[in-house]
Design an enzyme around this catalytic site. Sequence first.
Site, mmCIF file in Angstrom:
data_model
loop_
_atom_site.group_PDB
_atom_site.id
_atom_site.type_symbol
_atom_site.label_atom_id
_atom_site.label_comp_id
_atom_site.label_asym_id
_atom_site.label_seq_id
_atom_site.Cartn_x
_atom_site.Cartn_y
_atom_site.Cartn_z
ATOM 1 N N HIS A 1 2.627 2.870 12.801
ATOM 2 C CA HIS A 1 2.521 2.165 11.646
ATOM 3 C C HIS A 1 4.366 1.311 11.091
ATOM 4 O O HIS A 1 4.309 0.852 9.763
ATOM 5 C CB HIS A 1 2.246 3.385 10.538
ATOM 6 C CG HIS A 1 1.644 3.682 8.582
ATOM 7 N ND1 HIS A 1 1.768 1.843 8.137
ATOM 8 C CD2 HIS A 1 0.930 3.877 8.375
ATOM 9 C CE1 HIS A 1 1.428 1.586 7.172
ATOM 10 N NE2 HIS A 1 0.611 3.077 7.296
ATOM 11 N N ASP B 1 0.690 -2.566 9.408
ATOM 12 C CA ASP B 1 -0.021 -1.476 8.283
ATOM 13 C C ASP B 1 -1.590 -1.453 8.811
ATOM 14 O O ASP B 1 -2.339 -2.004 9.605
ATOM 15 C CB ASP B 1 0.669 -2.634 6.963
ATOM 16 C CG ASP B 1 1.709 -2.685 6.547
ATOM 17 O OD1 ASP B 1 2.607 -1.607 7.539
ATOM 18 O OD2 ASP B 1 2.142 -3.786 6.192
#
Length: 434
Positions: A406, A410
């Site tokens: 992450h 995204d």
Amino acid sequence: MATQIIMPKLGMAMTEGTVVKWLKQDGEEVSKSEPVVVVMSKKITYTVEAPAAGILRIVAGPKETRAVGQVIGFILSPGESMPVVEMVPPPAPEAVAVEVREAAPPPPPPPPEAPREIRASPAARRLARELGVDLTRVRGTGPEGRITEADVQAYYDQQQVRATPLARRIAEEEGLDLSQIQGTGPGGRITEEDVLRALEGRKAPTPTLPKTIPFTGMRQAIAERMMESLHSMAQLTLTTRADVTELMGLRETLSQRWNVRLSYTDFIVKATALALKEHLTLNSSLVGEEIVLHEDVHIGVAVALEEGLIVPVIRQADRRSILEIHQIVQDLAERARKGDLSVDEVTGGTFTITNLGMYGIDVFTPIINPPEVAILGVGRIFEDLALVNGQIAVCSRVVLSLTIDHRIIDGAPAAAFLQTVVHYLEHPTLMFVP
């Protein structure tokens, strides 16, 4: 008046004896000449009879040792109190009022018309004669207590073991094999304590030690990489389902046409490779302070081995046909299990696929293989219900689990990539369009 039961002198050299067991309970009524207690010296075991009729009161319990002539019990009249026993040195042997049974005539044999029946096989009787074994002393383990040849041999072997008479008697009563007990007495002689320890061990068996596997080699390397992956990345897993009903039909058709057994992994590799060309962020790695977007798609396919997991790499996977991918995957997997892969064949991957569908797994959380930034987990194919043109129909589905770093990717771009993979799997003919 209380009548004493004393430790008898069972031989000229005997100075003390041990109470083996009482044949009557404390406070129980006994008759004169009735057997009440079994005692033993270092050489023989002897049954003491009640010197009078009355109530038995026990002074020395089982396994207690007393000098010759000392009191081990009393015979009391009803209502009579038990005398106080003083442990004083015993009188001289000639003053001991005890009936010596060594010189007593042997008991008369049982009436000939009612001999005790000994149930034994012919082989057991023959072996008993050869070894000089008294069959009346042998415990049978055959049907209905029948003595077998093995019973005779076991009894004979046990008698050859050096053990004290009390140890031998306890072992016989408890069904212990003396040959399996380590003696701690003089010259390895088995003592009463050795037998009692064996009995305790039988009641509380020693737990089996667990098997150990060295935490080295491939297993240790995998552990280090997985911990590095989890500690150095912000990992997030997304899951979705794909309808692979059409893909299953196409797989069967192509397998027959090409005379090979294509796997679902072959199609998933191709679909993933094409999706990565459209979503380059998923085909990247973090090098220092830079995100490197790889133009070439090199997909690793995890292969399970007994000692761990290895990930051979299919290079230029987006440019390979389904048949080529199948042949490469089969070759790499076979040589991986033989340990014949080169370093180049297990390094340089840009994305990894791991499939647990063959183990019946639906959903799981795959861990990223660094320095890659994403990994795709594939579950089993299962039947499900779908609404098609307003009608309920049966379809085949598979769950895909995508884990991403992450820090670099995204959730939205990752979800878009996953949708593209699903699109190719649900419309597999698109994988053949240039």
